[in-house]
Design an enzyme around this catalytic site. Sequence first.
Site, short mmCIF file in Angstrom:
data_model
loop_
_atom_site.label_atom_id
_atom_site.label_comp_id
_atom_site.label_asym_id
_atom_site.label_seq_id
_atom_site.Cartn_x
_atom_site.Cartn_y
_atom_site.Cartn_z
N LYS A 58 54.70 107.78 42.09
CA LYS A 58 55.52 106.69 42.64
C LYS A 58 56.88 107.23 43.04
CE LYS A 58 56.99 101.96 41.43
NZ LYS A 58 56.99 100.92 40.36
N SER A 133 55.30 96.44 41.75
CA SER A 133 55.88 97.28 42.76
C SER A 133 55.14 98.60 43.00
CB SER A 133 57.33 97.59 42.39
OG SER A 133 57.39 98.32 41.17
N SER A 157 54.51 95.93 37.02
CA SER A 157 54.34 96.71 38.25
C SER A 157 53.27 97.78 38.23
CB SER A 157 55.66 97.36 38.64
OG SER A 157 56.45 96.42 39.32
#
Length: 451
Positions: A58, A133, A157
């Site tokens: 990420k 996210s 997330s």
Amino acid sequence: LSVTELVNEAYENIKKTDGSVHAFLTLNEEAARQQAQALDAERGHSQATLFGLPIGIKDNIVTKGLKTTAASQLLANFEPLHHATVVERIQAQQGIVIGKLNMDEFAMGSSNENSSFYTTRNPWDLERVPGGSSGGSAAAVAAGMVPFSLGSDTGGSIRQPAAFCGVVGMKPTYGRVSRFGLIAFASSLDQIGPLTTTVENNAHLLQAISGVDAYDSTSADVAVPDFTKALTGEVKGLRIAVPKEYLGEGVSAGVKAAVKKAIAQLEALGASVEEVSLPHSKYAVATYYLLASSEASANLARFDGVRYGVRKEADNLIDMYKKTRSEGFGDEVKRRIMLGTFALSSGYYDAYYKKAQKVRTLIKRDFEKVFENFDVVIGPTTPTTAFKIGEKIDDPLTMYANDILTIPVNLAGVPAISVPCGLAEGLPVGLQIIGKPFDEATVYRTAHAYE
Ligand code: GLN
């Protein structure tokens, strides 16, 4: 299969698929191929647990010399000078960083629509969101571009995108994994964790990144057991609690049906199931948005065009700060900074921030009480399956409500996994399994037996 072939295959898949999914922001192609060649040369001699495995990261986890943007214009050209601890640990186990994955800006969002670059699409239906996210991390695994990725979870997330994309996502106990090198959103809630296609792969990756770290004083000095040893397929005698608040109004009929079926299956395998109550759950979303925004307002102060960030020049220092931050941050990030700054300001602190801290303690106690008599708490990960792009973006409150089942876990600091449990209207549903602090092993055991 050689490591070189494995890495080549990953990049071929990315080239084939990512033009429509948009999961990656930056590729690490040259370095990854070089590393693969070096690993092939020492093949057969290595004991490393992630030897040659392609992993996506990420984009709020810093990677030395490899662009790390947190999907923000403010960090559009940021090349970190060091690796996050989790990246160091992946490299120590000879895993290969394939590239950096799209996300909501600074991890604020539930749909990936807050990325300042582009919106990642759900591989199951390109008109739908992958969740957020860590939407890029979930979509890349779901689309078969990488078998492993890392995400971060502050209020859901990792688990929510895992549920929406039909993959396995684990939010470890707070303190299990070092946050050093994770661009901070809400420091008392953030945790890094793995997204994978199977529970076993998930346990392997968590094993590699877990453990105390001198660079993160909130990382816990607790022994890391061999998580894969827990994958026995056995759940006889396991005591499962199902909170009535997690299967109430607002949870879609399709999601309820899939989750109830999964619970019945665990019961058939010999687990006992009982309904319980987590009475303070209804305050979780409000509590979270106060605390997370307050912490964010402090953490994001460093993005001022001096210490960090793409500088927007102006005639004087104050105007330079203003311009940099007004133009660099997206709307959702600004909304949170304003809310957080307000909640922390003198005169309001007691009414909002302090009160929210007290409610957080009540939510934590709800879990502690249930865990006196049960091994795991089970329910859905999300109230619905993946929604359409554009459907919720203009209404922050509806968007926030999506996190209602994942947020209590972060507030309590306990571990939780989302594991696929069938489909509703053709889209994946996530089963959420919540464990006691530092008992990821039982969470994995339960998920594996079900899977
Ligand atoms: N969707 C939640 C938020 O917008 C959770 C985000 C996260 O876990 N990073 O804050």
